[in-house]
Design a protein around this motif. Structure first.
Motif, mmCIF file in Angstrom:
data_model
loop_
_atom_site.group_PDB
_atom_site.id
_atom_site.type_symbol
_atom_site.label_atom_id
_atom_site.label_comp_id
_atom_site.label_asym_id
_atom_site.label_seq_id
_atom_site.Cartn_x
_atom_site.Cartn_y
_atom_site.Cartn_z
ATOM 1 N N UNK A 76 0.824 -1.209 0.000
ATOM 2 C CA UNK A 76 0.000 0.000 0.000
ATOM 3 C C UNK A 76 0.863 1.265 0.000
ATOM 4 N N UNK A 77 1.896 1.295 0.832
ATOM 5 C CA UNK A 77 2.795 2.443 0.840
ATOM 6 C C UNK A 77 3.787 2.376 -0.314
ATOM 7 N N UNK A 78 4.175 1.175 -0.701
ATOM 8 C CA UNK A 78 5.126 1.016 -1.808
ATOM 9 C C UNK A 78 4.636 1.730 -3.059
ATOM 10 N N UNK A 79 3.368 1.545 -3.391
ATOM 11 C CA UNK A 79 2.807 2.195 -4.571
ATOM 12 C C UNK A 79 2.832 3.706 -4.462
ATOM 13 N N UNK A 80 2.593 4.227 -3.254
ATOM 14 C CA UNK A 80 2.644 5.676 -3.047
ATOM 15 C C UNK A 80 4.066 6.199 -3.223
#
Length: 263
Positions: free
Chosen positions: A54-58
């Motif tokens: 979830x944070x990786x994509x951001x």
């Protein structure tokens, strides 16, 4: 530091729900991600305890180079499926499979409170370049909005979680300033900030989101289903959430500290 049996059960609960976590958990406010990376962000970023990404994509959207490290194989499989371009490694905050000084920032989304910070803080400092950034991000439901506050009454704190800074933040902050034996503390003073965020949901997808919370995942199934049914009934009775899509108001909180330069 010994880990309690309850903490261990909660920390290990997510793999069984990895698909639901990937489908329903929110991302992070873009402004929060930018602030987490610091005023002069480096390009090499480690997403530690990356979960399903979830944070990786951001971080990718912010234009940085990302390597993801996650201990749970089911969560890591979801990340690799969603973001095949990302280098994704099995590892933990207490044993990071990267060389010394190899990243400019270490960030963690809704995960740092699961770390054993006594072991993780020096390990994070090891992989960070001097003056590198460590940042934890947490998504919190904004219970300043009346109907959001009502969710906790309907489903309990296990479903919604606290609005105030979690106790985990305080433990993390304290650990950052514990010096290793015979040496200085590896991190400077921690800063905190919050940023408005939101996620488009329907009543049913919000129920599914709440079902991925650790406190809900470890419940006996009859109790879990009863809590989710209570939330479903509450949402059906509110004009804001009874029909169609709505925005779930949230805040993304960030805890940020700089790696001290080695002298």
């Amino acid at each position: 530091m010994a880990e309690s049996e309850q903490h261990l059960r909660h920390r290990q609960s997510f793999g069984a729900a990895a698909g639901a976590y990937a489908a329903h958990r929110p991302d992070y406010a873009p402004a929060a991600v930018r602030w987490a990376l610091g005023p002069a962000p480096g390009r090499r970023v480690l997403d530690l305890g990356a979960g399903t990404g979830k944070l990786t994509g951001c971080l990718l959207a912010a234009g940085v180079e990302v390597v993801a490290v996650e201990p749970d194989r089911a969560m890591l499989a979801e990340l690799r499926r969603e973001l095949p371009e990302v280098r994704a490694l099995t590892g933990s905050a207490e044993s990071i499979p990267l060389p010394d000084g190899s990243v400019d920032a270490v960030v963690s989304g809704n995960a740092m409170h699961w770390f054993d910070m006594d072991a993780a803080a020096p390990e994070i400092a090891r992989v960070l370049a001097p003056a590198g950034v460590l940042a934890g991000l947490w998504n919190l439901f904004d219970d300043g909005v009346p109907w959001v506050a009502g969710l906790a009454a309907a489903g309990g704190s296990e479903a919604v979680g606290p609005r105030d800074v979690p106790a985990g933040w305080r433990a993390v902050t304290a650990a950052l300033h514990l010096p290793p034996s015979g040496g200085p503390a590896p991190f400077g003073a921690a800063e905190q900030a919050e940023f408005p965020h939101g996620q488009r949901r329907t009543a049913e997808s919000l129920v599914a989101t709440l079902g991925t919370k650790a406190g809900m995942l470890v419940m006996p199934e009859p109790e879990r289903q009863a809590r989710l049914a209570a939330v479903r009934a509450f949402l059906a009775g509110r004009s804001e959430t009874a029909e169609g899509e709505f925005v779930l108001p949230m805040r993304t909180g960030v805890l940020r500290a700089l790696r001290r330069s080695v002298r």
